[in-house]
Design a protein around this motif. Structure first.
Motif, PDB file in Angstrom:
ATOM      1  N   SER A 315       0.841  -1.203   0.000  1.00  0.00           N
ATOM      2  CA  SER A 315       0.000   0.000   0.000  1.00  0.00           C
ATOM      3  C   SER A 315       0.875   1.251   0.000  1.00  0.00           C
ATOM      4  O   SER A 315       1.859   1.342   0.742  1.00  0.00           O
ATOM      5  N   ARG A 316       0.481   2.202  -0.824  1.00  0.00           N
ATOM      6  CA  ARG A 316       1.231   3.445  -0.945  1.00  0.00           C
ATOM      7  C   ARG A 316       0.988   4.318   0.278  1.00  0.00           C
ATOM      8  O   ARG A 316      -0.154   4.481   0.719  1.00  0.00           O
ATOM      9  N   VAL A 317       2.068   4.902   0.803  1.00  0.00           N
ATOM     10  CA  VAL A 317       1.980   5.782   1.960  1.00  0.00           C
ATOM     11  C   VAL A 317       2.649   7.107   1.615  1.00  0.00           C
ATOM     12  O   VAL A 317       3.843   7.152   1.309  1.00  0.00           O
ATOM     13  N   GLU A 318       1.856   8.185   1.634  1.00  0.00           N
ATOM     14  CA  GLU A 318       2.408   9.529   1.415  1.00  0.00           C
ATOM     15  C   GLU A 318       2.756  10.129   2.770  1.00  0.00           C
ATOM     16  O   GLU A 318       1.907  10.238   3.648  1.00  0.00           O
ATOM     17  N   LEU A 319       4.026  10.547   2.902  1.00  0.00           N
ATOM     18  CA  LEU A 319       4.481  11.185   4.133  1.00  0.00           C
ATOM     19  C   LEU A 319       4.275  12.687   4.067  1.00  0.00           C
ATOM     20  O   LEU A 319       3.975  13.329   5.078  1.00  0.00           O
ATOM     21  N   TRP A 320       4.516  13.271   2.901  1.00  0.00           N
ATOM     22  CA  TRP A 320       4.053  14.632   2.601  1.00  0.00           C
ATOM     23  C   TRP A 320       3.952  14.781   1.102  1.00  0.00           C
ATOM     24  O   TRP A 320       4.547  14.045   0.335  1.00  0.00           O
ATOM     25  N   GLY A 321       3.137  15.766   0.680  1.00  0.00           N
ATOM     26  CA  GLY A 321       2.915  15.971  -0.746  1.00  0.00           C
ATOM     27  C   GLY A 321       1.584  16.647  -0.974  1.00  0.00           C
ATOM     28  O   GLY A 321       1.198  17.560  -0.248  1.00  0.00           O
ATOM     29  N   ARG A 322       0.836  16.178  -1.963  1.00  0.00           N
ATOM     30  CA  ARG A 322      -0.432  16.827  -2.316  1.00  0.00           C
ATOM     31  C   ARG A 322      -1.518  16.593  -1.283  1.00  0.00           C
ATOM     32  O   ARG A 322      -2.391  17.438  -1.078  1.00  0.00           O
ATOM     33  N   GLN A 323      -1.508  15.453  -0.641  1.00  0.00           N
ATOM     34  CA  GLN A 323      -2.539  15.163   0.355  1.00  0.00           C
ATOM     35  C   GLN A 323      -2.130  15.552   1.772  1.00  0.00           C
ATOM     36  O   GLN A 323      -2.982  15.888   2.597  1.00  0.00           O
ATOM     37  N   VAL A 324      -0.848  15.483   2.051  1.00  0.00           N
ATOM     38  CA  VAL A 324      -0.331  15.803   3.389  1.00  0.00           C
ATOM     39  C   VAL A 324       0.654  16.964   3.227  1.00  0.00           C
ATOM     40  O   VAL A 324       1.808  16.754   2.855  1.00  0.00           O
ATOM     41  N   PRO A 325       0.231  18.200   3.458  1.00  0.00           N
ATOM     42  CA  PRO A 325       1.132  19.336   3.254  1.00  0.00           C
ATOM     43  C   PRO A 325       2.382  19.239   4.124  1.00  0.00           C
ATOM     44  O   PRO A 325       2.314  18.904   5.312  1.00  0.00           O
ATOM     45  N   VAL A 326       3.521  19.542   3.517  1.00  0.00           N
ATOM     46  CA  VAL A 326       4.778  19.465   4.261  1.00  0.00           C
ATOM     47  C   VAL A 326       4.780  20.420   5.448  1.00  0.00           C
ATOM     48  O   VAL A 326       5.403  20.147   6.486  1.00  0.00           O
ATOM     49  N   ASN A 327       4.063  21.533   5.337  1.00  0.00           N
ATOM     50  CA  ASN A 327       3.984  22.455   6.473  1.00  0.00           C
ATOM     51  C   ASN A 327       3.346  21.795   7.699  1.00  0.00           C
ATOM     52  O   ASN A 327       3.691  22.120   8.839  1.00  0.00           O
ATOM     53  N   HIS A 328       2.407  20.882   7.482  1.00  0.00           N
ATOM     54  CA  HIS A 328       1.764  20.195   8.604  1.00  0.00           C
ATOM     55  C   HIS A 328       2.751  19.277   9.313  1.00  0.00           C
ATOM     56  O   HIS A 328       2.741  19.169  10.547  1.00  0.00           O
ATOM     57  N   ILE A 329       3.604  18.617   8.542  1.00  0.00           N
ATOM     58  CA  ILE A 329       4.618  17.756   9.155  1.00  0.00           C
ATOM     59  C   ILE A 329       5.662  18.606   9.872  1.00  0.00           C
ATOM     60  O   ILE A 329       6.126  18.255  10.966  1.00  0.00           O
ATOM     61  N   ALA A 330       6.015  19.734   9.290  1.00  0.00           N
ATOM     62  CA  ALA A 330       6.970  20.629   9.939  1.00  0.00           C
ATOM     63  C   ALA A 330       6.431  21.122  11.278  1.00  0.00           C
ATOM     64  O   ALA A 330       7.161  21.170  12.279  1.00  0.00           O
ATOM     65  N   THR A 331       5.162  21.482  11.314  1.00  0.00           N
ATOM     66  CA  THR A 331       4.555  21.912  12.579  1.00  0.00           C
ATOM     67  C   THR A 331       4.597  20.795  13.610  1.00  0.00           C
ATOM     68  O   THR A 331       4.924  21.018  14.777  1.00  0.00           O
ATOM     69  N   ALA A 332       4.275  19.582  13.187  1.00  0.00           N
ATOM     70  CA  ALA A 332       4.303  18.445  14.100  1.00  0.00           C
ATOM     71  C   ALA A 332       5.704  18.204  14.647  1.00  0.00           C
ATOM     72  O   ALA A 332       5.876  17.767  15.784  1.00  0.00           O
ATOM     73  N   ALA A 333       6.714  18.513  13.822  1.00  0.00           N
ATOM     74  CA  ALA A 333       8.104  18.293  14.217  1.00  0.00           C
ATOM     75  C   ALA A 333       8.713  19.493  14.934  1.00  0.00           C
ATOM     76  O   ALA A 333       9.863  19.419  15.373  1.00  0.00           O
ATOM     77  N   GLY A 334       7.966  20.590  15.038  1.00  0.00           N
ATOM     78  CA  GLY A 334       8.489  21.780  15.685  1.00  0.00           C
ATOM     79  C   GLY A 334       9.558  22.473  14.876  1.00  0.00           C
ATOM     80  O   GLY A 334      10.483  23.085  15.421  1.00  0.00           O
ATOM     81  N   THR A 335       9.442  22.416  13.553  1.00  0.00           N
ATOM     82  CA  THR A 335      10.440  23.050  12.690  1.00  0.00           C
ATOM     83  C   THR A 335       9.725  23.699  11.517  1.00  0.00           C
ATOM     84  O   THR A 335       8.539  24.017  11.604  1.00  0.00           O
ATOM     85  N   ILE A 336      10.440  23.931  10.423  1.00  0.00           N
ATOM     86  CA  ILE A 336       9.884  24.586   9.248  1.00  0.00           C
ATOM     87  C   ILE A 336      10.072  23.689   8.030  1.00  0.00           C
ATOM     88  O   ILE A 336      10.956  22.832   7.995  1.00  0.00           O
ATOM     89  N   ALA A 337       9.230  23.911   7.019  1.00  0.00           N
ATOM     90  CA  ALA A 337       9.284  23.083   5.814  1.00  0.00           C
ATOM     91  C   ALA A 337      10.651  23.141   5.144  1.00  0.00           C
ATOM     92  O   ALA A 337      11.117  22.146   4.575  1.00  0.00           O
ATOM     93  N   TYR A 338      11.308  24.305   5.203  1.00  0.00           N
ATOM     94  CA  TYR A 338      12.635  24.436   4.598  1.00  0.00           C
ATOM     95  C   TYR A 338      13.561  23.311   5.081  1.00  0.00           C
ATOM     96  O   TYR A 338      14.272  22.682   4.290  1.00  0.00           O
ATOM     97  N   GLU A 339      13.586  23.107   6.387  1.00  0.00           N
ATOM     98  CA  GLU A 339      14.501  22.120   6.969  1.00  0.00           C
ATOM     99  C   GLU A 339      14.147  20.713   6.525  1.00  0.00           C
ATOM    100  O   GLU A 339      15.035  19.915   6.169  1.00  0.00           O
ATOM    101  N   LEU A 340      12.865  20.372   6.530  1.00  0.00           N
ATOM    102  CA  LEU A 340      12.467  19.026   6.127  1.00  0.00           C
ATOM    103  C   LEU A 340      12.853  18.752   4.681  1.00  0.00           C
ATOM    104  O   LEU A 340      13.415  17.695   4.363  1.00  0.00           O
ATOM    105  N   LEU A 341      12.559  19.683   3.791  1.00  0.00           N
ATOM    106  CA  LEU A 341      12.846  19.473   2.373  1.00  0.00           C
ATOM    107  C   LEU A 341      14.348  19.349   2.126  1.00  0.00           C
ATOM    108  O   LEU A 341      14.796  18.493   1.355  1.00  0.00           O
ATOM    109  N   CYS A 342      15.119  20.200   2.772  1.00  0.00           N
ATOM    110  CA  CYS A 342      16.575  20.157   2.581  1.00  0.00           C
ATOM    111  C   CYS A 342      17.197  18.881   3.132  1.00  0.00           C
ATOM    112  O   CYS A 342      18.291  18.489   2.697  1.00  0.00           O
ATOM    113  N   ASN A 343      16.532  18.234   4.073  1.00  0.00           N
ATOM    114  CA  ASN A 343      17.102  17.064   4.744  1.00  0.00           C
ATOM    115  C   ASN A 343      16.809  15.744   4.042  1.00  0.00           C
ATOM    116  O   ASN A 343      17.321  14.702   4.452  1.00  0.00           O
ATOM    117  N   VAL A 344      15.990  15.748   2.991  1.00  0.00           N
ATOM    118  CA  VAL A 344      15.648  14.487   2.322  1.00  0.00           C
ATOM    119  C   VAL A 344      16.886  13.915   1.636  1.00  0.00           C
ATOM    120  O   VAL A 344      17.573  14.610   0.880  1.00  0.00           O
TER     121      VAL A 344
END
Length: 353
Positions: A315-344
């Protein structure tokens, strides 16, 4: 093959660039520093080659990578040069440079150059990180002109709080910039992503869209029509059930309140997904909303399949993208989208569009 991947939508990247340019109303340098915020600088620059007025990177090495890939557009070095020896490469590769402190100014004055430079003179309008202040701006401008080594000077500044529309810091910085540059000829560049979207008074001759290019809206509400460029996704690699009261994962952070069907997903913090997100962090499972449970491990994480009877191995799992905004994951992690994207990292990168 391990299913973890970053899917990069280059059509979305072009959409976001056009949106930025239209909102700003003038030319725009596409900021592709830090490997295009983790998206792949060469591929992103190539995708924008027929659209962009130019590019901006942090330092010389990033610019040379683009030149070696055949990018002939103007490229601005946002940090400028670190020593005088870099000026030869700047001239040979027709790069533009920011000058933001006295030592850089002296390098230009004292170094023989084969051709004059295109300089962006940085004004410290209140961020207090880099740039000339007050009367020193006009003095630096005069020295650049007097050196005989500069073909063109663009006046620029950078905003500290453009992504906070309720804070008056940005209009105050605009006014300080205008005061410091009054009477000086040359193009102006003020607007970063937040200013492009939220501060019309900050528009000038050149915009510098960065994070907005990649679809992570820096403004509250995320209502600006940006399209996410990166989808970080993987797949379920194993399924098990645990009884009520049973713990899951490192530290036993999650304890099942009922019999729980658990999906094991090939994605972890070594891939750039943040370890610190809590139970309940959103995911999408075969296109349906789901949640993470248990602590994120180096190579794996776990999700709740209890309410997803049709989901299972593969089963496909989206961690962030069109359905799960990266900003929402950044908020959950206490950081900003910039950091998450740069860290992939470590995942496969696939490009579409």
């Amino acid at each position: 093959m391990r299913p973890a991947r970053a899917l990069i939508d280059l059509a979305a990247l072009r959409h976001n660039y056009h949106l930025a340019r239209a909102r700003h109303g003038a030319r725009a340098l596409a900021v592709v520093k830090a490997n295009a915020y983790g998206h792949g600088a060469v591929r992103c620059a190539q995708a924008l080659a027929d659209e962009a007025d130019g590019f901006a990177v942090a330092f010389l090495g990033e610019a040379l990578e683009l030149r070696e890939a055949g990018i002939t557009h103007p490229i601005l070095l946002l940090e400028g040069v670190f020593d005088a020896t870099e000026l030869d490469a700047v001239v040979r590769h027709a790069l533009w440079i920011v000058v933001h402190h006295e030592a850089q100014l002296r390098m230009i004055e004292t170094t023989p150059l084969a051709r004059p430079l295109n300089v962006w003179l940085k004004v410290n309008s209140g961020m207090n990180r880099a740039g000339f202040v007050g009367d020193a701006v006009a003095e630096a401008w005069r020295r650049l002109q007097a050196s005989g080594k500069v073909a063109d000077i663009t006046l620029m500044t950078h905003f500290a709080r453009a992504d906070e529309p309720e804070v008056i810091a940005t209009p105050a910085q605009v006014e300080r910039f205008k005061a410091a540059t009054a009477g000086l000829p040359g193009s102006r560049s003020l607007a970063n992503s937040g200013a492009i979207l939220g501060w019309p008074q900050a528009r000038g001759d050149w915009a510098r869209p960065g994070i907005l290019l990649y679809g992570a809206d820096p403004m509250p509400g995320e209502g600006n029509g940006l399209q996410p460029v990166m989808t970080l996704e993987s797949a379920v690699m194993a399924v098990r059930e645990i009884d009520a009261g049973e713990p899951l994962g490192y530290g036993a952070r999650f304890v099942a309140e009922r019999r729980t069907r658990v999906g094991l997903v090939a994605m972890g913090y070594a891939d750039g997904y943040p370890r610190v997100v809590p139970d309940g962090t959103p995911v999408a499972i075969d296109g349906r909303p789901g949640r993470l449970i248990g602590r994120v491990s180096m190579d794996m994480l776990t999700i709740d399949l209890t309410g997803h009877p049709d989901a299972g191995l593969g089963s496909r799992v989206e961690l962030w993208g069109r359905q799960v905004p990266v900003n929402h994951i950044a908020t959950a992690a206490g950081t900003i989208a910039y950091e998450l994207l740069c860290n992939v990292k470590r995942v496969r990168f696939n490009y579409i569009g």
